[in-house]
Design an enzyme around this catalytic site. Sequence first.
Site, PDB file in Angstrom:
ATOM      1  N   LYS A 199       0.836  -1.202   0.000  1.00  0.00           N
ATOM      2  CA  LYS A 199       0.000   0.000   0.000  1.00  0.00           C
ATOM      3  C   LYS A 199       0.873   1.254   0.000  1.00  0.00           C
ATOM      4  O   LYS A 199       1.508   1.579   0.993  1.00  0.00           O
ATOM      5  CB  LYS A 199      -0.933   0.057   1.222  1.00  0.00           C
ATOM      6  CG  LYS A 199      -1.996   1.147   1.020  1.00  0.00           C
ATOM      7  CD  LYS A 199      -2.567   1.714   2.288  1.00  0.00           C
ATOM      8  CE  LYS A 199      -1.785   2.835   2.892  1.00  0.00           C
ATOM      9  NZ  LYS A 199      -1.766   4.090   2.123  1.00  0.00           N
ATOM     10  N   GLY A 252       7.006   4.651   8.148  1.00  0.00           N
ATOM     11  CA  GLY A 252       6.186   5.843   8.339  1.00  0.00           C
ATOM     12  C   GLY A 252       6.444   6.437   9.706  1.00  0.00           C
ATOM     13  O   GLY A 252       7.514   6.222  10.296  1.00  0.00           O
ATOM     14  N   SER A 253       5.463   7.139  10.212  1.00  0.00           N
ATOM     15  CA  SER A 253       5.650   7.844  11.477  1.00  0.00           C
ATOM     16  C   SER A 253       5.614   6.884  12.668  1.00  0.00           C
ATOM     17  O   SER A 253       5.003   5.816  12.602  1.00  0.00           O
ATOM     18  CB  SER A 253       4.555   8.897  11.631  1.00  0.00           C
ATOM     19  OG  SER A 253       3.300   8.263  11.625  1.00  0.00           O
ATOM     20  N   THR A 254       6.246   7.290  13.728  1.00  0.00           N
ATOM     21  CA  THR A 254       6.249   6.490  14.960  1.00  0.00           C
ATOM     22  C   THR A 254       4.822   6.340  15.488  1.00  0.00           C
ATOM     23  O   THR A 254       4.431   5.261  15.964  1.00  0.00           O
ATOM     24  CB  THR A 254       7.177   7.161  15.994  1.00  0.00           C
ATOM     25  OG1 THR A 254       8.517   7.061  15.481  1.00  0.00           O
ATOM     26  CG2 THR A 254       7.102   6.495  17.352  1.00  0.00           C
ATOM     27  N   GLU A 255       4.047   7.404  15.356  1.00  0.00           N
ATOM     28  CA  GLU A 255       2.654   7.379  15.816  1.00  0.00           C
ATOM     29  C   GLU A 255       1.863   6.260  15.118  1.00  0.00           C
ATOM     30  O   GLU A 255       1.210   5.440  15.771  1.00  0.00           O
ATOM     31  CB  GLU A 255       2.065   8.746  15.452  1.00  0.00           C
ATOM     32  CG  GLU A 255       0.740   9.078  16.011  1.00  0.00           C
ATOM     33  CD  GLU A 255       0.222  10.373  15.349  1.00  0.00           C
ATOM     34  OE1 GLU A 255       1.016  11.092  14.694  1.00  0.00           O
ATOM     35  OE2 GLU A 255      -0.971  10.634  15.488  1.00  0.00           O
ATOM     36  N   GLU A 274      10.074   0.844  10.257  1.00  0.00           N
ATOM     37  CA  GLU A 274      11.059   1.918  10.020  1.00  0.00           C
ATOM     38  C   GLU A 274      10.330   3.214  10.311  1.00  0.00           C
ATOM     39  O   GLU A 274       9.452   3.618   9.547  1.00  0.00           O
ATOM     40  CB  GLU A 274      11.526   1.909   8.560  1.00  0.00           C
ATOM     41  CG  GLU A 274      12.326   0.701   8.160  1.00  0.00           C
ATOM     42  CD  GLU A 274      13.739   0.708   8.705  1.00  0.00           C
ATOM     43  OE1 GLU A 274      14.126   1.663   9.422  1.00  0.00           O
ATOM     44  OE2 GLU A 274      14.458  -0.252   8.421  1.00  0.00           O
ATOM     45  N   CYS A 308      13.687  10.525   6.824  1.00  0.00           N
ATOM     46  CA  CYS A 308      13.530  10.001   8.189  1.00  0.00           C
ATOM     47  C   CYS A 308      14.786  10.200   9.019  1.00  0.00           C
ATOM     48  O   CYS A 308      14.706  10.414  10.216  1.00  0.00           O
ATOM     49  CB  CYS A 308      13.149   8.535   8.123  1.00  0.00           C
ATOM     50  SG  CYS A 308      14.255   7.598   7.074  1.00  0.00           S
ATOM     51  N   GLU A 405       9.745  15.433  15.526  1.00  0.00           N
ATOM     52  CA  GLU A 405      10.151  15.333  14.126  1.00  0.00           C
ATOM     53  C   GLU A 405       9.294  16.299  13.305  1.00  0.00           C
ATOM     54  O   GLU A 405       8.073  16.161  13.254  1.00  0.00           O
ATOM     55  CB  GLU A 405       9.932  13.897  13.629  1.00  0.00           C
ATOM     56  CG  GLU A 405      10.381  13.707  12.207  1.00  0.00           C
ATOM     57  CD  GLU A 405      10.105  12.314  11.670  1.00  0.00           C
ATOM     58  OE1 GLU A 405       8.980  11.815  11.853  1.00  0.00           O
ATOM     59  OE2 GLU A 405      11.007  11.723  11.058  1.00  0.00           O
TER      60      GLU A 405
HETATM   61  P1  NAP Z   1       2.497   8.108   8.074  1.00  0.00           P
HETATM   62  O1  NAP Z   1       1.437   9.131   8.156  1.00  0.00           O
HETATM   63  O2  NAP Z   1       2.850   7.310   9.257  1.00  0.00           O
HETATM   64  O3  NAP Z   1       2.094   7.186   6.856  1.00  0.00           O
HETATM   65  C1  NAP Z   1       2.892   6.116   6.409  1.00  0.00           C
HETATM   66  C2  NAP Z   1       2.009   5.098   5.729  1.00  0.00           C
HETATM   67  O4  NAP Z   1       1.098   4.539   6.693  1.00  0.00           O
HETATM   68  C3  NAP Z   1       1.135   5.685   4.635  1.00  0.00           C
HETATM   69  O5  NAP Z   1       1.008   4.744   3.587  1.00  0.00           O
HETATM   70  C4  NAP Z   1      -0.177   5.881   5.355  1.00  0.00           C
HETATM   71  O6  NAP Z   1      -1.271   5.911   4.488  1.00  0.00           O
HETATM   72  C5  NAP Z   1      -0.221   4.663   6.232  1.00  0.00           C
HETATM   73  N1  NAP Z   1      -1.130   4.757   7.376  1.00  0.00           N
HETATM   74  C6  NAP Z   1      -1.596   5.865   7.995  1.00  0.00           C
HETATM   75  N2  NAP Z   1      -2.424   5.522   9.009  1.00  0.00           N
HETATM   76  C7  NAP Z   1      -2.485   4.176   9.033  1.00  0.00           C
HETATM   77  C8  NAP Z   1      -3.158   3.219   9.844  1.00  0.00           C
HETATM   78  N3  NAP Z   1      -3.946   3.587  10.842  1.00  0.00           N
HETATM   79  N4  NAP Z   1      -2.978   1.907   9.583  1.00  0.00           N
HETATM   80  C9  NAP Z   1      -2.169   1.498   8.582  1.00  0.00           C
HETATM   81  N5  NAP Z   1      -1.504   2.355   7.771  1.00  0.00           N
HETATM   82  C10 NAP Z   1      -1.652   3.671   8.004  1.00  0.00           C
HETATM   83  O7  NAP Z   1       3.873   8.736   7.606  1.00  0.00           O
HETATM   84  P2  NAP Z   1       4.085   9.762   6.449  1.00  0.00           P
HETATM   85  O8  NAP Z   1       3.668  11.094   6.935  1.00  0.00           O
HETATM   86  O9  NAP Z   1       3.514   9.229   5.182  1.00  0.00           O
HETATM   87  O10 NAP Z   1       5.675   9.676   6.297  1.00  0.00           O
HETATM   88  C11 NAP Z   1       6.536  10.376   7.091  1.00  0.00           C
HETATM   89  C12 NAP Z   1       7.057   9.538   8.244  1.00  0.00           C
HETATM   90  O11 NAP Z   1       7.702   8.375   7.753  1.00  0.00           O
HETATM   91  C13 NAP Z   1       8.094  10.258   9.052  1.00  0.00           C
HETATM   92  O12 NAP Z   1       7.854  10.040  10.415  1.00  0.00           O
HETATM   93  C14 NAP Z   1       9.396   9.595   8.626  1.00  0.00           C
HETATM   94  O13 NAP Z   1      10.425   9.690   9.562  1.00  0.00           O
HETATM   95  C15 NAP Z   1       8.964   8.206   8.384  1.00  0.00           C
HETATM   96  N6  NAP Z   1       9.912   7.520   7.505  1.00  0.00           N
HETATM   97  C16 NAP Z   1      10.742   6.594   8.053  1.00  0.00           C
HETATM   98  C17 NAP Z   1      11.670   5.946   7.255  1.00  0.00           C
HETATM   99  C18 NAP Z   1      12.620   4.941   7.836  1.00  0.00           C
HETATM  100  O14 NAP Z   1      13.224   4.206   7.064  1.00  0.00           O
HETATM  101  N7  NAP Z   1      12.782   4.858   9.143  1.00  0.00           N
HETATM  102  C19 NAP Z   1      11.731   6.229   5.883  1.00  0.00           C
HETATM  103  C20 NAP Z   1      10.863   7.178   5.368  1.00  0.00           C
HETATM  104  C21 NAP Z   1       9.953   7.812   6.205  1.00  0.00           C
HETATM  105  P3  NAP Z   1      -1.827   7.314   3.916  1.00  0.00           P
HETATM  106  O15 NAP Z   1      -0.670   8.177   3.605  1.00  0.00           O
HETATM  107  O16 NAP Z   1      -2.556   6.905   2.742  1.00  0.00           O
HETATM  108  O17 NAP Z   1      -2.679   7.876   4.994  1.00  0.00           O
END
Ligand code: NAP
Length: 501
Positions: A199, A252-255, A274, A308, A405
């Site tokens: 996804k 994605g996010s820690t949250e 991650e 990230c 962050e």
């Molecule tokens: P995000 O809001 O956590 O979203 C990440 C993914 O999770 C998206 O595909 C999102 O879908 C999906 N998602 C959201 N709510 C969900 C739920 N309740 N259940 C299952 N999936 C859900 O993060 P983002 O804002 O897209 O990305 C930024 C974050 O990613 C930052 O915190 C960054 O540090 C982190 N990141 C980490 C790494 C690493 O390798 N450690 C690499 C890149 C990014 P939708 O977008 O469609 O809502």
Amino acid sequence: MSVATQQFTLRQANQAFLAQPRKMLIDGKWVAAASGKTFAVFDPGTGREIAQVAAADKADIDLAVAAARRAFTNKAWAGMKACDRERLLNRLADLVEANADELAELESLDNGKSVNLARYVDVVAAVDCLRYMAGWPTKIEGSTIPVSVPYMPDAKFFAYTMREPVGVVGQIIPWNFPLLMAAWKLAPALATGCTVVLKPAEQTPLSALRLGELVLEAGYPAGVVNICPGFGETAGAALAAHPDVDKVAFTGSTEVGKLIVQAALGNLKKVSLELGGKSPAIVLPDADMDIAIPGAAMAIFFNQGQVCCAGSRLYVHKSIFDKVVDGVAGVAKGFTVGHGLSPSTQMGPLVSEEQALRVASYIEDGLKSGVEAVTGGRRLDQPGYFVEPTVLVKVKPEMKVVKEEIFGPVVVAMPFDDLDEVVTQANNTIYGLGASIWTRDLGKMHRLAPALKAGTVWVNCHSVIDAALPFGGFKQSGWGRELGREAIDLYMERKSVCAMV
Ligand code: NAP
Ligand code: MG
């Protein structure tokens, strides 16, 4: 800072790709959402709608998981000879490479990043990841183990371990490096023989869907790769909770990572994460300024700070604080900001209106509490989601801009006195993804590297990531390591076989 104004025309292939509502890939076919719903995708450089994409929900995820399960159990993939799996992974890498310019343009349009960055970082690294992981299927081995069993003195055994793919994998990725994150996820899972439901993020589904076309062109068996764009709260949540998914891999996010863990509880599926970061860049007084200043600047401003492991906390020895901060601010002022597709653009927009508002509100919050912007500090008054590259000083450790962050082009700079103090400050965070040390003093480097609580410590560089080098987080930055051989382990079970002989 100057603003690029050049016009651009999309390649014909991308015009055609965007002209139709994009469907999702399930069981080797492009299908509309069961609900018939689609959602809009926007160009971050203008705020204009560029495409409509099928919105997966639970019903679609059920179909995709069922297809992935069939493709796993019918051995079309896991039972394929390892050398043939390697060949198919290499074929996908070749196809991505052959379509590199087109993919880079699509990525730039969808995410906002400069087309050069997309072409020479995202696409190049995605190809490299696919090729690196393509090398693994023929090298996945178990071991023979001398088993003694002291309480069975007369028995003899032959024991060994073997590796098996974990099964059906759900993969959920973010929007900052859409194609590259898809490659990081798909390549190791496919190398091991797992089947996948991917996804992409709702903000940036396009390059993953184009990758899906290349998967079909490469000749993967139906159901091995399924790609379901949609929203996190619906499609993502259904995938993470699905009882027939054996593992979920999330970036994605820690949250949201914590929600994934909760959703995985139902069937105790394996989880790898991650997550976010607030990575320190530490500049020691002996550092080579010609390397450290542009390096510290790119540690935060690369990809508009939407990285990230971005070096978002800059710790500089007090004897060189002003010099380094002015230097980093100077780099920020020199950027040409503009639409990602404009060839002169060095810094593009943020990915979405929501993200631009979020980043601007962090800056505003800081400025209200007495923080000073050496440069930047504003959202640009023009269409698109542009925020100025920003350097903040006079910050205090308990402030939100230091602790949370921001995920944008905003760095907080702080002076330090000695190594012990900077280690304490650098580790004073819930995160532990990356850290960089800028120095020519090997002794100090070797004292700092083990003391920093981070999955990767860079020396005289930052955010250098390679397909062979494990990447992941300490503390709340994640579980497990992607890339390198560790990525293969994420997608495999180890079975012990013990035979009495
Ligand atoms: P995000 O809001 O956590 O979203 C990440 C993914 O999770 C998206 O595909 C999102 O879908 C999906 N998602 C959201 N709510 C969900 C739920 N309740 N259940 C299952 N999936 C859900 O993060 P983002 O804002 O897209 O990305 C930024 C974050 O990613 C930052 O915190 C960054 O540090 C982190 N990141 C980490 C790494 C690493 O390798 N450690 C690499 C890149 C990014 P939708 O977008 O469609 O809502
Ligand atoms: Mg989201």
